[in-house]
Motif scaffolding. Structure first.
Motif, short mmCIF file in Angstrom:
data_model
loop_
_atom_site.label_atom_id
_atom_site.label_comp_id
_atom_site.label_asym_id
_atom_site.label_seq_id
_atom_site.Cartn_x
_atom_site.Cartn_y
_atom_site.Cartn_z
N GLU A 214 0.83 -1.21 0.00
CA GLU A 214 0.00 0.00 0.00
C GLU A 214 0.86 1.26 0.00
OE1 GLU A 214 -2.56 -0.56 3.35
OE2 GLU A 214 -4.08 -1.65 2.19
N PHE A 217 2.07 1.86 -3.51
CA PHE A 217 1.01 2.42 -4.36
C PHE A 217 0.77 3.90 -4.04
CE2 PHE A 217 -1.14 -1.99 -4.88
CZ PHE A 217 -0.11 -2.38 -5.71
N LYS A 218 0.85 4.25 -2.77
CA LYS A 218 0.68 5.64 -2.38
C LYS A 218 1.78 6.51 -2.99
CE LYS A 218 0.58 8.54 1.82
NZ LYS A 218 1.89 9.22 1.66
N ARG A 221 1.15 6.99 -6.71
CA ARG A 221 0.10 7.99 -6.98
C ARG A 221 0.63 9.40 -6.81
NH1 ARG A 221 -3.01 4.24 -3.99
NH2 ARG A 221 -2.87 5.56 -2.14
N ALA A 233 0.08 -0.32 -13.50
CA ALA A 233 -0.10 -1.42 -12.55
C ALA A 233 1.24 -2.08 -12.24
CB ALA A 233 -1.07 -2.45 -13.11
N ASN A 253 -2.41 -5.06 -9.37
CA ASN A 253 -3.42 -4.06 -9.03
C ASN A 253 -4.05 -3.46 -10.28
OD1 ASN A 253 -0.87 -2.84 -9.52
ND2 ASN A 253 -1.54 -0.94 -8.56
N HIS A 254 -4.80 -4.30 -10.98
CA HIS A 254 -5.50 -3.86 -12.18
C HIS A 254 -6.80 -4.65 -12.29
CE1 HIS A 254 -6.40 -3.11 -16.42
NE2 HIS A 254 -5.57 -2.08 -16.34
N ASN A 322 -4.67 -12.31 -7.14
CA ASN A 322 -4.81 -11.57 -5.88
C ASN A 322 -5.18 -12.48 -4.71
OD1 ASN A 322 -4.24 -9.48 -7.57
ND2 ASN A 322 -6.16 -8.39 -7.30
N TYR A 342 -6.70 -0.64 -4.06
CA TYR A 342 -6.09 0.07 -5.18
C TYR A 342 -7.20 0.59 -6.07
CZ TYR A 342 -6.89 -4.35 -7.69
OH TYR A 342 -7.45 -5.47 -8.25
N GLN A 343 -6.84 1.60 -6.83
CA GLN A 343 -7.81 2.24 -7.70
C GLN A 343 -7.74 1.65 -9.10
OE1 GLN A 343 -6.66 6.35 -7.31
NE2 GLN A 343 -7.79 6.61 -5.40
#
Length: 343
Positions: A214, A217-218, A221, A233, A253-254, A322, A342-343
């Motif tokens: 996480e 990923f932060k 972004r 991703a 993360n897709h 996942n 995740y977005q």
């Protein structure tokens, strides 16, 4: 992408030569070949051409940038220096099939826990022994297949997030080892200094790995937003062991894209052990040994690998996207989702 192989058993040691070299599709031969049963069947895109392209992109048959091997030994514990088994490493930059030391080690070594990894270097990462997986931290080994997107843009911020002790253990320059150090940093926050020297519950390892992902990923972004873009991703097929437990994830993360292949077996070890009947490559053929033991005598074991190393398809299962696999000391297996937003 890379390829990796993990073996764990509380009661049944494997001969490294049997699991890493002799089979037709042993990991030592996956530098230029691949075997991916079920991948089309279980995870097709609506567009067949997209499925084929995606498979090739994240399951390259060319893994030429080095091999790393870790097996676990009780030698140090037997001499009172530590508790529990400890990893022994051997890493090379040449082809494993032509390395006499690798061949000799595998022919003369048995272990209850084995990690092996062949590397396809991502981006401009240096091809050096220090960048070969698995990475060892105390009694733990960590290996990764995939790539952390935008690593060049976030690696400075990632390094600043590491504890001093974890950072001091980083020897190479890969995204994978940096993620491992961040994982141990978060474990330190929960358990204190030199956390890699002792065993911890699998649920706690899973929590710290998810937190590390996480954080990555932060940072992605934050970096891409400055350029008005969205992050690409990341593929994160990861395995962690302390020599007695095992945690592995297959993750990307897709919403529609898939991670590299990853399989699990609790049966293939029989055909990969010359003491027992069967053959890793052929149905109905014996391995030519004396069959010292019956098939029913083989101990519980788990193999998790990027590609099956035997051709008996029914002995292997493609791990869903996942998903996290946790194997306890008594060989109990837990399958749970990777809990990363995740977005």
């Amino acid at each position: 992408m890379c390829r990796w192989f993990a073996y764990l058993s509380a009661t049944e040691p494997c001969l490294l030569e049997d699991v890493l070299i002799l089979p037709d599709h042993a990991i030592a031969k996956q530098v230029h070949d691949r075997y991916l049963p079920y991948l089309f069947h279980y995870e097709p895109d609506k567009d067949k051409d997209s499925t084929k392209k995606e498979m090739s992109l994240r399951n390259s048959p060319y893994n030429l940038d080095g091999l790393g091997l870790v097996w676990y030994s009780s030698a140090r514990a037997d001499f009172g220096e530590c508790e529990g088994p400890r990893p022994v490493s051997y890493k090379i930059l040449r082809q494993p099939q032509t390395d006499p030391v690798f061949q000799s080690l595998c022919a003369g070594t048995t272990a209850h826990a084995v990690f092996a990894h062949i590397r396809a270097a991502s981006g401009a990462t240096a091809i050096t022994i220090y960048n070969n997986h698995p990475f060892t931290f105390g009694r733990y080994a960590f290996m990764h297949n995939g790539v952390i997107a935008h690593f060049d843009q976030i690696k400075r911020a990632l390094a600043l997030a590491l504890s001093d002790e974890a950072h001091a253990l980083v020897k190479g320059t890969t995204d994978s080892e940096m993620l491992a150090a961040l994982f141990f940093t978060y474990l330190e926050e929960r358990r204190g200094s030199r956390v890699w020297e002792v065993q911890h519950p699998l649920e706690e390892l899973k929590h710290c790995l998810e937190r590390a992902i996480e954080t990555v990923f932060k940072l992605q972004r934050e970096t891409t937003e400055k350029a008005g873009k969205t992050p690409d991703a990341s593929s994160l097929n990861i395995a962690i062991t302390d020599g007695e437990q095992l945690l592995a994830i297959r993750f990307r993360n897709h919403a529609t894209e898939h991670p590299p292949s990853l399989y699990i077996s609790t049966r293939a070890g029989i055909a990969l052990n010359r003491k027992f009947p069967g053959h890793p490559d052929l149905e109905g053929v014996d391995n030519g040994m004396q069959n010292i033991k019956a098939e029913s005598e083989h101990g519980d074991h788990v193999i998790i690998a990027s590609e099956p190393t035997t051709y008996k398809k029914e002995d292997w299962e493609l791990i869903p996207k996942n998903q996290c696999i946790m194997v306890e000391r008594d060989m109990t297996i837990h399958r749970v989702p990777v809990e990363v937003l995740y977005q």
